[in-house]
Design an enzyme around this catalytic site. Structure first.
Site, PDB file in Angstrom:
ATOM      1  N   GLU A   1       0.767  -1.371   0.111  1.00 21.43           N
ATOM      2  CA  GLU A   1       0.141   0.300   0.280  1.00 21.43           C
ATOM      3  C   GLU A   1       1.003   1.337  -0.204  1.00 21.43           C
ATOM      4  O   GLU A   1      -0.099   2.529   0.132  1.00 21.43           O
ATOM      5  CB  GLU A   1      -0.785   0.116   1.244  1.00 21.43           C
TER       6      GLU A   1
ATOM      7  N   THR B   1       2.857   4.196  -1.774  1.00 24.49           N
ATOM      8  CA  THR B   1       2.945   5.434  -2.758  1.00 24.49           C
ATOM      9  C   THR B   1       3.757   6.809  -2.400  1.00 24.49           C
ATOM     10  O   THR B   1       4.150   6.077  -1.479  1.00 24.49           O
ATOM     11  CB  THR B   1       1.546   6.043  -3.223  1.00 24.49           C
TER      12      THR B   1
ATOM     13  N   GLU C   1       3.177   9.809  -1.780  1.00 26.30           N
ATOM     14  CA  GLU C   1       3.186  10.845  -0.912  1.00 26.30           C
ATOM     15  C   GLU C   1       3.094   9.656   0.604  1.00 26.30           C
ATOM     16  O   GLU C   1       3.598  10.692   1.002  1.00 26.30           O
ATOM     17  CB  GLU C   1       1.278  10.462  -1.299  1.00 26.30           C
TER      18      GLU C   1
ATOM     19  N   PRO D   1       5.937   4.102 -12.264  1.00 27.11           N
ATOM     20  CA  PRO D   1       4.597   4.713 -12.778  1.00 27.11           C
ATOM     21  C   PRO D   1       4.328   5.354 -10.925  1.00 27.11           C
ATOM     22  O   PRO D   1       4.054   4.659 -10.315  1.00 27.11           O
ATOM     23  CB  PRO D   1       3.660   4.350 -13.389  1.00 27.11           C
TER      24      PRO D   1
ATOM     25  N   LEU E   1       5.465  -3.591  -5.349  1.00 28.90           N
ATOM     26  CA  LEU E   1       5.874  -3.989  -4.124  1.00 28.90           C
ATOM     27  C   LEU E   1       8.066  -4.817  -4.386  1.00 28.90           C
ATOM     28  O   LEU E   1       7.829  -5.716  -4.839  1.00 28.90           O
ATOM     29  CB  LEU E   1       4.808  -5.769  -3.680  1.00 28.90           C
TER      30      LEU E   1
ATOM     31  N   ILE F   1      56.466   0.250 -10.310  1.00 33.57           N
ATOM     32  CA  ILE F   1      56.156   1.123  -9.022  1.00 33.57           C
ATOM     33  C   ILE F   1      55.255  -0.044  -8.030  1.00 33.57           C
ATOM     34  O   ILE F   1      54.980   0.454  -6.774  1.00 33.57           O
ATOM     35  CB  ILE F   1      55.192   2.341  -9.398  1.00 33.57           C
ATOM     36  N   GLY F   2      55.094  -1.340  -8.499  1.00 28.38           N
ATOM     37  CA  GLY F   2      54.048  -1.810  -7.705  1.00 28.38           C
ATOM     38  C   GLY F   2      54.467  -3.452  -8.365  1.00 28.38           C
ATOM     39  O   GLY F   2      54.441  -3.693  -9.292  1.00 28.38           O
TER      40      GLY F   2
ATOM     41  N   ASP G   1      38.912  -8.060  -1.362  1.00 30.90           N
ATOM     42  CA  ASP G   1      40.181  -8.623  -0.865  1.00 30.90           C
ATOM     43  C   ASP G   1      40.962  -7.223  -0.654  1.00 30.90           C
ATOM     44  O   ASP G   1      41.593  -6.314  -0.814  1.00 30.90           O
ATOM     45  CB  ASP G   1      40.776  -8.226  -1.751  1.00 30.90           C
TER      46      ASP G   1
END
Length: 617
Positions: free
Chosen positions: A110, A112, A114, A137, A143, A328-329, A441
């Protein structure tokens, strides 16, 4: 003329930037408060569910954000109807140049638009806002569908006052007036009106922004966004210079294009990566000759959005044929090289073809998920090996700052900021993407630090997608010391990341690795989680915690802040995954912690007794 138009577009964009340099949304702030009016049997549990700010079972660690900002609530199960409850939430820049935060709401029977706006969110949002931000809409909301609920917020305005830096999003009610809100808030009517120009406080509806107090009852001061940036005048000068340069480039390139149209391709490769990545159309590695020899069908078929495809020749040239001097890694799935590509600094991860699953995982996530606290993917290459090209993050990773030598120790405030940034990145992939992603990770080595010591989560090679709130059964993956107990059985859920993040919090406190060598004897190792658990079992918990705080911090930290982070780490690393908090809760908790820690600067205190008092020593 097509080329000429494409060059004019970025210039027009820069002009628009110049005229809008004083943006309304220059920065976010760690925290705002929502004023939730209780009626019709509303409880804290309902507020917790709607505004996603967990209460139970974490209130036993005295870290519940709602109760901290509502000292008048003595019993969370019995609250007087007709009263207002302050709920802390992150205040962030939203698309469209305004501040707010998107909450997720699961549609019930139920409901809405509003009803959701008025009853479930106490007019903190509107029916019109819900309709505008959701695809369903108004007459047929499914639900159990998930609604995006935007709640606006404010970070303050230094042109009005620098005395206020925390604000309440306050829905007006018929009984409210300017004078009544001034009395209840302790803020003058003049200040309220200046923060809300043109607003009729007697209208009985609408939103106003009211200065709020921290848990100690004080008004946090405004924090200027200009301290980490450059002034508008400097920006304007830079922009004008760039515009002049681009006009010159436009003339030269267009002239060359008309002279020899065959050189159009060379112009394409001169466009900066960030621009090209943002405007590249969705392509497939299967089409256009993008697949190389040895590329698996799975890789060949992946769709890539907003990413640049590089040639092996271009990557090799930028790294001197992947010379060790550019390295660099080194990660579990490949080496990382520094490069400058098309005018932008980049990091190139080179992976073997056998790592195709990890390559695909990163490519799928980072081409769909974009957030300031997630590393940005620039492009890829599938010639010979597998290559991923990322933005270059200048300051290395968190592990290097905490465990490496030769670096200045991170101040405590920066550690809290890094924790908050990382949490926001994880919250985004857990809560705000469809499908939901689990990183799998999380560790200090996968949290990158930029020049301003802000954090970005990286390395999505083990990422898995799950249904919202769901879990999956996979092989045990991750890094020893960060792996949650349930991963032994192959269980994967967002709570796996929460556990690993708790270990990172412990690292930020202690500067110790996830696995600690207890003695010089061979084999005497222990997990960092176990070290902290042992300290919590001590009779004098505070003294036990002090013994494992990073000694490089000296006295330059507020002990209460460290203790609260340790308690949050404890909640994150509980053995039972269901008892761990969500990343949404962690973001709110760390926002609250940062809000109180950010005002603490030991450099402002010259008296040693004051320093000792502030640090809790």
């Amino acid at each position: 003329m097509k080329l000429k138009i494409s060059l004019i577009a970025p210039i027009l964009l820069l002009f628009s930037f110049f005229f809008a340099v004083e943006s309304k949304c220059r920065t976010s702030c760690p925290l705002a408060l929502a004023s939730y009016y209780l009626e019709n049997g509303t409880t804290l549990s309902v507020i917790n569910q709607n505004l996603n700010s967990s209460i139970a079972p974490y209130d036993q660690i005295n870290f519940d954000p709602i109760l901290r900002y509502n000292s008048n609530i003595k019993d969370k199960d019995r609250i007087q109807m007709g009263s207002r409850v302050l709920v802390p939430f992150p205040c962030e820049c939203q698309p469209g140049d305004f501040l707010g935060h998107n909450f997720s709401y699961s549609v019930r029977q139920e409901d809405t638009y509003e009803r959701v706006a008025i009853s479930n969110y106490a007019n903190l949002t509107t029916m019109e806002s819900l309709q505008a931000r959701n695809p369903f809409p108004a007459t047929n909301i499914p639900l159990s569908a998930t609604l995006n609920v935007l709640v606006n917020c404010s970070c303050g305005d230094e042109s009005v006052s620098k005395d206020f830096g925390l604000f309440v999003t306050y829905p007006l009610r018929p009984e409210d007036s300017l004078s009544s809100i001034a009395r209840s808030s302790g803020v003058s009517a003049d200040i309220l009106q200046r923060y809300n120009p043109g607003v009729n406080f007697n209208s009985g509806n609408g939103i106003v922004y009211v200065p709020g107090r921290d848990p100690n009852g004080a008004f946090p001061p405004f924090k200027s966004s200009k301290q980490d940036g450059v002034g508008a005048g400097v920006i304007a000068g830079i922009v004008i210079g760039v515009i002049v340069a681009l006009l010159l480039i436009l003339f030269i390139v267009y002239y060359a294009y008309r002279k020899n149209k065959s050189k159009g391709d060379s112009f394409s490769s001169s466009i900066p990566l960030s621009t090209k990545a943002d405007h590249a159309s969705s392509t497939s590695l299967q089409s256009g000759g993008l697949g190389g020899a040895g590329v698996s069908p799975g890789i060949a078929a992946i769709s890539v959005d907003k990413s640049v495809e590089f040639s092996l020749e271009e990557l090799a040239k930028a790294t001197d044929n992947f010379n060790l001097s550019f390295k660099i890694g080194q990660g579990g799935f490949g080496a990382v090289y520094y490069a400058e590509l098309r005018g932008e600094k980049a990091a190139i991860k080179k992976m073997d073809m056998e790592a195709s699953k990890q390559f695909l995982a990163e490519l799928k996530v980072l081409t769909r998920v974009h957030h300031v606290n997630l590393v940005r993917l620039i492009g890829y290459c599938v010639e010979g090996s597998l290559f991923l090209v990322y933005e270059y993050v200048e300051n290395g990773n968190l592990g290097q700052h905490l465990h490496g030598s030769g670096r200045e120790p991170l101040p405590w405030t920066k550690r809290v900021q890094i924790a908050l940034d990382s949490a926001r990145g994880l919250e985004y992939i857990h809560e705000h993407t469809v499908p939901v992603y689990v990183h799998r990770d999380i560790k200090s080595a996968n949290i990158l630090i930029d020049q301003k010591f802000r954090a970005k989560v990286a390395d999505f090679g083990l990422t898995k997608l799950t249904e919202v709130g769901g879990s999956a059964t996979r092989g045990a993956m991750g890094t020893f010391g960060y792996m949650a107990p349930e991963t032994v059985y192959g269980e994967v859920s967002a709570k796996v990341d929460v556990y690993a993040f708790g270990v990172v919090l412990y690292e930020l406190i202690s500067a110790k690795g996830a696995v600690v060598k207890m003695t010089e004897a061979v084999g005497e190792f222990r997990g960092l989680v176990g070290v902290f658990e042992e300290s919590f079992k001590e009779t004098d918990k505070e003294e036990a915690l002090r013994k494992i705080i990073d000694p490089r911090l000296g006295d330059s930290y507020p002990f209460d802040s460290v203790y609260k982070m340790a308690e949050l780490g404890k909640a994150c690393t509980q053995e039972n995954a269901q008892l761990r908090p969500s990343m949404r809760y962690i973001v709110v908790a760390l926002s609250t912690l940062f809000s109180s820690t950010g005002n603490w600067d030991v450099g402002n205190f010259q008296n040693e007794d004051l320093v000792s008092l502030m640090s809790g020593r």
